[in-house]
Design an enzyme around this catalytic site. Structure first.
Site, PDB file in Angstrom:
ATOM      1  N   THR A  42      21.405  82.661  53.616  1.00  0.00           N
ATOM      2  CA  THR A  42      21.368  81.604  52.086  1.00  0.00           C
ATOM      3  C   THR A  42      22.886  81.745  52.005  1.00  0.00           C
ATOM      4  O   THR A  42      23.978  82.678  52.321  1.00  0.00           O
ATOM      5  CB  THR A  42      20.671  82.618  51.245  1.00  0.00           C
ATOM      6  N   VAL A  44      25.704  80.742  49.447  1.00  0.00           N
ATOM      7  CA  VAL A  44      25.988  81.338  48.632  1.00  0.00           C
ATOM      8  C   VAL A  44      26.245  82.589  48.482  1.00  0.00           C
ATOM      9  O   VAL A  44      27.601  82.978  48.195  1.00  0.00           O
ATOM     10  CB  VAL A  44      25.766  80.616  47.370  1.00  0.00           C
ATOM     11  N   CYS A  45      24.897  82.950  49.095  1.00  0.00           N
ATOM     12  CA  CYS A  45      25.324  85.267  49.318  1.00  0.00           C
ATOM     13  C   CYS A  45      25.830  85.036  49.840  1.00  0.00           C
ATOM     14  O   CYS A  45      26.975  86.553  49.841  1.00  0.00           O
ATOM     15  CB  CYS A  45      23.685  85.869  49.632  1.00  0.00           C
ATOM     16  N   THR A  46      26.144  84.137  51.422  1.00  0.00           N
ATOM     17  CA  THR A  46      26.860  84.419  52.485  1.00  0.00           C
ATOM     18  C   THR A  46      28.782  84.428  52.049  1.00  0.00           C
ATOM     19  O   THR A  46      28.971  85.899  52.577  1.00  0.00           O
ATOM     20  CB  THR A  46      27.157  83.173  53.524  1.00  0.00           C
ATOM     21  N   LEU A  49      28.767  87.912  49.860  1.00  0.00           N
ATOM     22  CA  LEU A  49      28.914  89.401  50.017  1.00  0.00           C
ATOM     23  C   LEU A  49      30.552  89.109  50.796  1.00  0.00           C
ATOM     24  O   LEU A  49      31.099  89.815  50.954  1.00  0.00           O
ATOM     25  CB  LEU A  49      27.337  89.256  51.081  1.00  0.00           C
TER      26      LEU A  49
END
Ligand code: BEZ
Length: 209
Positions: A42, A44-46, A49
């Protein structure tokens, strides 16, 4: 049940991208940041992280171990790692927990059913060397976190754990600090000879080193 400040962070054994982790053993005498993200692959998560990987030297400098989590399995995390490296320009350099049975997410109350009944929200837990929870923050899936703010809070927590001070609004490392009200003027004078009294309850001093 929700985790509250001062609670012992629940211990667990987890499958991660860096093998099996026993959480309390992994933390050892360090501080810890446990953060959840809703889902692999996804956008935003990318970005989050990748940013945490870039900030790893800053966490290391502060003796903080970071560890991420989502309910996706570790095999998915491994497939996703390549995308993080390709798009964010950095390798994943800390463990990511796979929690498909949601046991850790539930222990930490990271699933908020009225927001989403299967995915974890964006939780952050800062844990002290005594394994007690020092900060919790919850963001919605649609808002990426500001990890500079997490570092700022760690600076404040580590400073206030050592000295009888608190940090004012928008404080950052190097700014003046506040002397805690529980310290008498006499005691304050001994510890912070140059403190300034603005109000009897508002006393400021240079940041102790
Ligand atoms: C994201 O990381 O982009 C995301 C994840 C779950 C829901 C919405 C956005």
């Amino acid at each position: 049940m929700a985790i509250r400040l001062g609670d012992i962070a629940p211990d667990f054994t987890a499958d991660t991208t860096e093998g099996t982790v026993r959480f309390h053993e992994y933390l050892g005498d360090s501080w810890g940041v446990l953060f959840s993200h809703p889902k692999d692959f996804t956008p935003v998560c990318t970005t989050e992280l990748g940013q945490v990987a870039k900030l790893k030297p800053e966490f290391d400098k502060r003796n903080v171990k970071v560890i991420g989590l989502s309910v996706d399995p570790v095999e998915d995390h491994h497939r996703w790692k390549g995308d993080i490296e390709e798009t964010q320009g950095t390798k994943l350099n800390y463990p990511l927990i796979g929690d498909p049975d949601r046991s850790i997410s539930e222990a930490y109350d990271m699933i908020h059913p009225n927001a989403n009944d299967t995915l974890t929200v964006r939780s952050v837990f800062i844990i002290g060397p005594d394994k007690k929870v020092k900060l919790t923050i919850t963001y919605p899936a649609s808002t990426g976190r500001n990890f500079d703010e997490i570092l700022r809070v760690i600076d404040s927590l580590q400073l206030t754990a050592k000295h009888s001070v608190a940090t004012p609004v928008n404080w950052k490392d190097g700014d003046d600090v506040i002397i805690v009200p529980s310290l008498s003027d006499e005691e304050a004078r001994k510890r912070f000879p140059e403190f300034e009294t603005i109000k009897p309850y508002l006393r400021v001093t240079k940041q102790p080193r």
